[in-house]
Scaffold this motif. Structure first.
Motif, PDB file in Angstrom:
ATOM      1  N   PHE B 102      34.820  48.585  -1.167  1.00 21.95           N
ATOM      2  CA  PHE B 102      35.078  49.418  -1.581  1.00 21.95           C
ATOM      3  C   PHE B 102      33.806  49.968   0.015  1.00 21.95           C
ATOM      4  CE2 PHE B 102      31.930  52.938  -1.998  1.00 21.95           C
ATOM      5  CZ  PHE B 102      32.941  54.417  -2.354  1.00 21.95           C
ATOM      6  N   GLY B 103      32.569  49.066   0.176  1.00 18.77           N
ATOM      7  CA  GLY B 103      31.931  49.268   1.740  1.00 18.77           C
ATOM      8  C   GLY B 103      33.342  49.535   2.709  1.00 18.77           C
ATOM      9  N   LEU B 104      33.984  48.287   3.173  1.00 15.33           N
ATOM     10  CA  LEU B 104      35.275  47.818   3.668  1.00 15.33           C
ATOM     11  C   LEU B 104      35.382  48.896   4.137  1.00 15.33           C
ATOM     12  CD1 LEU B 104      35.301  44.388   2.887  1.00 15.33           C
ATOM     13  CD2 LEU B 104      33.983  45.196   4.804  1.00 15.33           C
ATOM     14  N   LYS B 105      36.216  49.396   2.706  1.00  8.94           N
ATOM     15  CA  LYS B 105      37.216  50.400   3.136  1.00  8.94           C
ATOM     16  C   LYS B 105      36.298  51.870   3.850  1.00  8.94           C
ATOM     17  CE  LYS B 105      39.981  51.522  -0.644  1.00  8.94           C
ATOM     18  NZ  LYS B 105      40.925  51.686  -0.769  1.00  8.94           N
ATOM     19  N   MET B 106      34.829  52.367   3.685  1.00 12.74           N
ATOM     20  CA  MET B 106      34.508  53.285   3.814  1.00 12.74           C
ATOM     21  C   MET B 106      34.127  52.684   5.355  1.00 12.74           C
ATOM     22  SD  MET B 106      33.682  55.046   1.525  1.00 12.74           S
ATOM     23  CE  MET B 106      35.225  55.107  -0.216  1.00 12.74           C
ATOM     24  N   LYS B 107      33.775  51.763   5.596  1.00 13.97           N
ATOM     25  CA  LYS B 107      33.721  51.743   6.944  1.00 13.97           C
ATOM     26  C   LYS B 107      34.854  51.830   8.656  1.00 13.97           C
ATOM     27  CE  LYS B 107      30.196  47.946   7.678  1.00 13.97           C
ATOM     28  NZ  LYS B 107      29.645  46.982   7.852  1.00 13.97           N
ATOM     29  N   GLY B 108      35.857  51.980   7.647  1.00  8.49           N
ATOM     30  CA  GLY B 108      37.249  52.209   7.808  1.00  8.49           C
ATOM     31  C   GLY B 108      37.577  50.345   8.420  1.00  8.49           C
ATOM     32  N   VAL B 109      37.026  49.626   8.248  1.00  8.71           N
ATOM     33  CA  VAL B 109      38.012  48.216   8.554  1.00  8.71           C
ATOM     34  C   VAL B 109      39.763  48.168   7.462  1.00  8.71           C
ATOM     35  CG1 VAL B 109      38.406  45.733   7.204  1.00  8.71           C
ATOM     36  CG2 VAL B 109      36.260  47.294   7.795  1.00  8.71           C
ATOM     37  N   LYS B 110      40.319  47.674   8.766  1.00  5.04           N
ATOM     38  CA  LYS B 110      41.644  47.490   8.506  1.00  5.04           C
ATOM     39  C   LYS B 110      42.619  47.121   7.217  1.00  5.04           C
ATOM     40  CE  LYS B 110      43.664  47.117  12.882  1.00  5.04           C
ATOM     41  NZ  LYS B 110      42.305  47.311  13.846  1.00  5.04           N
ATOM     42  N   LYS B 111      43.163  47.948   6.303  1.00  2.00           N
ATOM     43  CA  LYS B 111      43.517  46.922   4.673  1.00  2.00           C
ATOM     44  C   LYS B 111      43.103  45.497   4.732  1.00  2.00           C
ATOM     45  CE  LYS B 111      45.050  49.880   1.464  1.00  2.00           C
ATOM     46  NZ  LYS B 111      45.518  51.272   1.643  1.00  2.00           N
ATOM     47  N   TRP B 112      44.450  45.580   5.628  1.00  2.00           N
ATOM     48  CA  TRP B 112      44.295  43.493   5.591  1.00  2.00           C
ATOM     49  C   TRP B 112      43.582  42.781   5.862  1.00  2.00           C
ATOM     50  CZ3 TRP B 112      43.555  40.404   9.347  1.00  2.00           C
ATOM     51  CH2 TRP B 112      43.403  40.809  10.861  1.00  2.00           C
ATOM     52  N   GLU B 113      42.498  43.590   6.479  1.00  7.01           N
ATOM     53  CA  GLU B 113      41.079  42.823   6.536  1.00  7.01           C
ATOM     54  C   GLU B 113      40.383  42.924   5.136  1.00  7.01           C
ATOM     55  OE1 GLU B 113      39.734  43.684  10.274  1.00  7.01           O
ATOM     56  OE2 GLU B 113      38.091  41.902   9.991  1.00  7.01           O
ATOM     57  N   GLN B 114      40.404  44.137   4.941  1.00  2.91           N
ATOM     58  CA  GLN B 114      39.816  44.164   3.464  1.00  2.91           C
ATOM     59  C   GLN B 114      39.723  43.414   3.012  1.00  2.91           C
ATOM     60  OE1 GLN B 114      40.550  48.301   1.652  1.00  2.91           O
ATOM     61  NE2 GLN B 114      40.263  49.720   4.139  1.00  2.91           N
ATOM     62  N   LYS B 115      41.355  43.372   2.408  1.00  2.00           N
ATOM     63  CA  LYS B 115      41.722  42.267   1.920  1.00  2.00           C
ATOM     64  C   LYS B 115      41.563  41.238   1.509  1.00  2.00           C
ATOM     65  CE  LYS B 115      46.078  41.856  -1.280  1.00  2.00           C
ATOM     66  NZ  LYS B 115      47.425  41.746  -0.921  1.00  2.00           N
ATOM     67  N   LYS B 116      41.729  40.878   2.564  1.00  2.00           N
ATOM     68  CA  LYS B 116      41.397  39.399   3.003  1.00  2.00           C
ATOM     69  C   LYS B 116      39.690  38.836   2.736  1.00  2.00           C
ATOM     70  CE  LYS B 116      40.635  36.955   7.577  1.00  2.00           C
ATOM     71  NZ  LYS B 116      40.300  37.750   8.183  1.00  2.00           N
ATOM     72  N   LEU B 117      39.225  40.300   3.429  1.00  2.00           N
ATOM     73  CA  LEU B 117      37.530  40.088   2.881  1.00  2.00           C
ATOM     74  C   LEU B 117      37.231  39.963   1.307  1.00  2.00           C
ATOM     75  CD1 LEU B 117      36.151  41.349   6.414  1.00  2.00           C
ATOM     76  CD2 LEU B 117      35.432  39.564   5.596  1.00  2.00           C
ATOM     77  N   ALA B 118      37.218  40.783   0.680  1.00  2.00           N
ATOM     78  CA  ALA B 118      37.362  40.800  -0.704  1.00  2.00           C
ATOM     79  C   ALA B 118      37.965  39.527  -1.692  1.00  2.00           C
ATOM     80  CB  ALA B 118      38.195  42.173  -1.021  1.00  2.00           C
ATOM     81  N   HIS B 119      38.772  38.789  -0.671  1.00  2.00           N
ATOM     82  CA  HIS B 119      39.207  37.769  -1.319  1.00  2.00           C
ATOM     83  C   HIS B 119      38.676  36.292  -1.349  1.00  2.00           C
ATOM     84  CE1 HIS B 119      43.279  38.485  -3.809  1.00  2.00           C
ATOM     85  NE2 HIS B 119      42.761  40.258  -2.774  1.00  2.00           N
ATOM     86  N   GLU B 120      37.958  37.168  -0.066  1.00  2.00           N
ATOM     87  CA  GLU B 120      36.660  35.390   0.655  1.00  2.00           C
ATOM     88  C   GLU B 120      35.294  35.902  -0.243  1.00  2.00           C
ATOM     89  OE1 GLU B 120      37.712  35.251   5.122  1.00  2.00           O
ATOM     90  OE2 GLU B 120      36.294  35.385   4.941  1.00  2.00           O
ATOM     91  N   HIS B 121      36.021  36.835  -0.746  1.00  2.00           N
ATOM     92  CA  HIS B 121      33.572  37.202  -1.527  1.00  2.00           C
ATOM     93  C   HIS B 121      34.193  36.759  -2.890  1.00  2.00           C
ATOM     94  CE1 HIS B 121      33.054  38.666   3.235  1.00  2.00           C
ATOM     95  NE2 HIS B 121      31.855  37.854   2.437  1.00  2.00           N
ATOM     96  N   LEU B 122      35.435  36.761  -3.133  1.00  2.00           N
ATOM     97  CA  LEU B 122      35.499  36.759  -4.264  1.00  2.00           C
ATOM     98  C   LEU B 122      35.052  35.316  -4.994  1.00  2.00           C
ATOM     99  CD1 LEU B 122      37.729  40.115  -5.697  1.00  2.00           C
ATOM    100  CD2 LEU B 122      36.009  38.758  -6.732  1.00  2.00           C
ATOM    101  N   ASN B 123      37.130  34.707  -3.502  1.00  2.00           N
ATOM    102  CA  ASN B 123      36.402  33.168  -4.179  1.00  2.00           C
ATOM    103  C   ASN B 123      35.167  32.093  -4.113  1.00  2.00           C
ATOM    104  OD1 ASN B 123      39.081  33.432  -3.663  1.00  2.00           O
ATOM    105  ND2 ASN B 123      39.030  32.459  -2.062  1.00  2.00           N
ATOM    106  N   LEU B 124      33.990  32.646  -3.198  1.00  2.00           N
ATOM    107  CA  LEU B 124      32.710  32.885  -2.345  1.00  2.00           C
ATOM    108  C   LEU B 124      31.610  32.691  -4.075  1.00  2.00           C
ATOM    109  CD1 LEU B 124      30.869  31.730  -0.342  1.00  2.00           C
ATOM    110  CD2 LEU B 124      29.990  34.158   0.239  1.00  2.00           C
ATOM    111  N   MET B 125      32.127  33.474  -5.507  1.00  2.00           N
ATOM    112  CA  MET B 125      31.731  34.460  -5.908  1.00  2.00           C
ATOM    113  C   MET B 125      32.267  33.496  -7.441  1.00  2.00           C
ATOM    114  SD  MET B 125      28.622  35.263  -4.712  1.00  2.00           S
ATOM    115  CE  MET B 125      27.792  35.319  -6.649  1.00  2.00           C
ATOM    116  N   GLY B 126      32.936  32.607  -6.921  1.00  2.00           N
ATOM    117  CA  GLY B 126      34.064  31.888  -7.987  1.00  2.00           C
ATOM    118  C   GLY B 126      34.845  33.031  -9.023  1.00  2.00           C
ATOM    119  N   LEU B 127      34.965  33.731  -8.479  1.00  2.00           N
ATOM    120  CA  LEU B 127      35.803  35.031  -8.891  1.00  2.00           C
ATOM    121  C   LEU B 127      37.230  34.859  -8.796  1.00  2.00           C
ATOM    122  CD1 LEU B 127      33.548  38.125 -10.001  1.00  2.00           C
ATOM    123  CD2 LEU B 127      34.126  36.781 -11.101  1.00  2.00           C
ATOM    124  N   LYS B 128      38.145  33.831  -7.817  1.00  2.00           N
ATOM    125  CA  LYS B 128      39.598  33.691  -7.529  1.00  2.00           C
ATOM    126  C   LYS B 128      40.156  33.514  -9.156  1.00  2.00           C
ATOM    127  CE  LYS B 128      42.359  30.456  -5.183  1.00  2.00           C
ATOM    128  NZ  LYS B 128      42.359  30.205  -3.782  1.00  2.00           N
TER     129      LYS B 128
END
Lengths: 247, 256
Positions: B102-128
């Motif tokens: 959400f925060g990335l989308k509001m910032k205007g980060v590109k779609k693929w990068e949003q997805k990548k970062l979201a997945h990275e941080h979900l992995n980090l929090m053990g939510l893969k």
């Protein structure tokens, strides 16, 4: 013996198939009802073409009035909930407007606007209030922490509307719409009876004038059936879908 | 680079409550160092959350000034601020991955990068593997993990947390605390960036286990009673005598 039968059912039919058979059964009933209605209409000498045309015209009117009511209702709800003062001032006025005996002012409105626009106008002032009140509730029940989250992450303008505000108020919009359509049909038929040359209400009025009971019954049955289908295929699924994951 | 990231100067805030003006925060001065873990503790209703909301730019203080990296907090909204709520504040109509992005989308980060970062941080929090689930399908503990992932995804300089562990059961809370500490330490080992954490809590042990400094607030209207330095070595041992002593000192201060 019974136990075995149950097991058979679970293994070989499963829940998927049960679901499908139910859907198919429901669809079958609807098709059968449609055919039956058309057949009865044909045998009793009801002018089906005029009946269906009337339904289409009426539906178009409600649809147009709904679109106007929805946009205006959301806008009104949005601005009224901006401040408590506005809410305290406007909501009682809206409540009074909602209790206005709509049909009573129809002749007056026809005089001013002509019958076509008068019916739309009447429908709008009927359908707009349930939508407005429901969406006001929707705005007011946005949890504090959710709107704070939106602000923290910089949600603004169009993006905020698209990704936060609209999805948030969607369930209340649909609830309001269901009530709005219900009240809309009621007023529509009354208004068409009184002041229109087309539409299902006018058709019923004409039949009443000629004392053709069967046509009146058929027209009402068709109308009820259409309303039923709308609820079953549009509103209930929409409401279910949008509130599916609500916490 | 300046050593302090946040400066709070002479901040006061009152609320109008039933035609009576009630002071919630009374002239608070505080500097928060870059990269530190600061806990704010005080009796319930003391204005801790109000202070956090002033700090994050959600509400404006009546008097005084706050700056984050030299900017007023309102200017930092949508940029370098992460916020973790006690009740998670997840958007129920979005999937877990969309919540995190959400925060990335509001910032205007590109779609693929949003997805990548979201997945990275979900992995980090053990939510893969939970990317496409909805918040209502997750356990309470997992929901707060999503809350953390969302806050961390924007790579915040300042992570603000309002009793983030209070709604979780003791076991989950302890696990999540340790994970967060590791993430925070790792962030600060990087050459660039770094993450400052400000956490409000009412649990003394939690503050002592996590924070470098603990700000003890007075009952309403909140003033700073004392700032306690916590020099216990990490990872901290709750059975340690020093740990106990510090918990004791702060408990006395809060109760006073």
């Amino acid at each position: 013996m019974r136990k075995q039968k149950n097991r058979f059912y679970h293994f070989y039919l499963g829940r998927e198939l049960k679901h499908w058979t139910r859907a198919l059964f429901g669809f079958g009933i609807i098709v059968a009802t449609t055919v039956a209605l058309l057949a009865v209409g044909w045998f009793t000498g009801v002018d089906l073409e005029r009946l269906l045309e009337g339904l289409v015209v009426s539906f178009g009117r409600v649809m147009l009035a709904y679109a106007i009511s929805l946009v205006l209702g959301i806008l009104i709800a949005f601005f009224v909930t901006r401040s408590e003062a506005a809410e305290n001032f406007f909501l009682p006025i809206f409540e009074t407007a909602q209790s206005l005996p709509t049909v009573a002012i129809l002749p007056l409105v026809i005089l001013w606007l002509g019958s076509q626009s008068a019916i739309i106008f009447l429908l709008v002032i009927t359908m707009i209030w349930p939508i407005t009140f429901s969406v006001v509730n929707g705005f007011k029940s946005i949890p504090h922490s959710l709107s704070e989250t939106a602000r923290i992450y910089g949600a603004k303008g169009w993006k905020k509307l698209r990704y936060f505000t609209l999805p948030m108020i969607l369930p209340s919009m649909i609830t309001g719409s269901i009530i709005g359509w219900g009240e809309g049909w009621e007023v529509l038929v009354a208004a068409e009876l009184l002041g229109a040359q087309s539409g299902i209400g006018a058709y019923i009025g004409e039949a009443a004038h000629q004392e053709k009971t069967i046509i009146m019954v058929m027209a009402i049955t068709f109308l009820m059936f259409i309303i039923f289908l709308l609820n079953k295929w549009v509103w209930v699924p929409l409401l279910k879908q949008t509130t599916k994951h609500q916490l | 680079m300046e050593t302090s990231i946040v400066k709070i100067e002479q901040v006061s805030k009152s609320f109008l409550d039933e035609e009576k003006r009630e002071k919630v925060i009374d002239t608070i001065n505080l500097e928060i160092k870059r990269g530190e873990f600061l806990a704010i503790i005080g009796p319930s209703g003391s204005g801790k959350s109000t202070l956090l909301r002033c700090l994050s730019g959600l509400i404006k203080p009546d008097t005084g000034r706050i700056s984050i990296d030299g900017l007023p907090p309102e200017k930092c909204l949508g940029k370098n601020l992460g916020f973790v709520f006690q009740d998670f504040a997840l958007f129920w109509w979005m999937t877990v991955a969309d919540n995190v992005a959400f925060g990335l989308k509001m910032k205007g980060v590109k779609k693929w990068e949003q997805k990548k970062l979201a997945h990275e941080h979900l992995n980090l929090m053990g939510l893969k593997g939970f990317e496409d689930d909805y918040p209502d399908e997750l356990s309470i503990g997992m929901r707060q993990r999503v809350g953390f992932a969302r806050a961390l995804a924007i790579e915040p300089e300042l992570l603000i947390m309002d009793e983030p562990f209070s709604s979780l059961d003791a076991f989950t809370a302890e696990k999540l605390r340790n994970e967060l500490l590791l993430i925070w330490q790792k962030e600060n080992e990087k050459e660039q960036g770094g993450m400052t954490v400000v956490m409000v809590t009412h649990l003394v042990e939690e503050a002592v286990a996590m924070a470098d400094r603990i700000v003890v607030l007075t009952p309403r209207p909140a003033k700073i009673e004392r700032i306690v330095e916590n020099t216990l070595l990490r990872p901290r041992d709750k059975k340690d005598a020093g740990f106990y002593r510090l918990v004791d000192t702060i408990t006395t201060l809060v109760a006073a």
